[in-house]
Design an enzyme around this catalytic site. Sequence first.
Site, PDB file in Angstrom:
ATOM      1  CB  ILE A  14      -0.806  -0.139   1.140  1.00 58.57           C
ATOM      2  CG1 ILE A  14      -2.019  -1.253   1.151  1.00 58.57           C
ATOM      3  CG2 ILE A  14      -1.570   1.239   1.186  1.00 58.57           C
ATOM      4  CD1 ILE A  14      -2.803  -1.323   2.371  1.00 58.57           C
ATOM      5  CB  SER A 171      -6.459  -3.082  10.303  1.00 60.53           C
ATOM      6  OG  SER A 171      -7.047  -4.157  10.053  1.00 60.53           O
ATOM      7  CE1 TYR A 193      -1.344  -5.131  11.679  1.00 62.49           C
ATOM      8  CE2 TYR A 193      -3.610  -5.740  11.554  1.00 62.49           C
ATOM      9  CZ  TYR A 193      -2.533  -5.283  10.948  1.00 62.49           C
ATOM     10  OH  TYR A 193      -2.977  -4.270   9.770  1.00 62.49           O
TER      11      TYR A 193
END
Length: 345
Positions: A14, A171, A193
């Site tokens: 990205i 995210s 995460y």
Amino acid sequence: MEKVVIVTGANSGIGLALCERLLTEDTQLWLCLACRNMQRAEAARSALLTSHAGAHVDLLQLDVGSVESVLNAAKVVKSRYNRIDFLYLNAGIMPNPQVDIRAFFKGLFSRNVINMFATAEGLLTQQDHLNSDGLQEVFATNLFGHFVLIRELEPLLCQTDHTSRVVWTSSSNARRSAFSMDDIQHRKGTEPYSSSKYASDMLSVALNRRMNGQGLFSSVVCPGLVMTNLTYGILPSSFWTLIMPIMWLIRIFTNTFTLTPYNGAEALHWLFLQKPESLDPRAKYHSLTSGLGTNYTEPRQMDIDGETADVLFSKLLELEKGVRRKLCERNADNEAHQRYLNEIE
């Protein structure tokens, strides 16, 4: 006046797709690729210059998982530029991912398949480790290193009669349930995460509450489900080959399966074109792709309380003092470290 744009984690995925789109949008900007691996960064720079001859593309060695590397990189940035217009905080890691295969196949043939792929809820865990600073590696790389970088670059980000932007790559896996204010590094959990991404969402809100008046505006982006090196590392490549046709089929019925880095960078690029005053400080801007392949951006409200976000900011400040004190003691012969140590005593 040419814009100065710094992108962390810019050598692939990205980050690289964003750089390509930014140079296509504005050939005059000064672009800085801030990467840990300089060989890959040089390859990315060469690729960008091949498609954008004459573009201004600089390299910066930066490992956001190391506070010392962050401090050294910030020093280089301050010597190289007199301001920063955009700071894209895109670097991130998901080490040693573990997939519940039974839950995966159960979800694959259920009504929850889209949400399962989009959020990995109940599906994905990771094994985290301590880094050289004594911090949890995921927390340090995905959140804390970027926090220290912002703090160090405040003189270039907060200037009179000038607005600057900080943009976080978050995210859909960022969930409140994975984060604890009593364990901001997620030492005791198995979803570092998710925890780190929710914390970055909170930090963005805190930055807006504290620094909009100084000309600094922060935004959060969700790139959707994108096939990058990070994603491919979750499962064996043969497995992805097997299920990719299913994912492309599912994409017809959902807009969160952006799949390619170019599509995933849609919201990051869209924010580059917006005036900061027009943005919602509590929104997460989602990159979306329609079943027909049309890319667009959509804001969605984040489940974040401003006062709680301020508490996280204060905890990060205290942690920064502690980590930098250790660095000062480790580098007692370094004048800059000694000066900082004297300031905080």
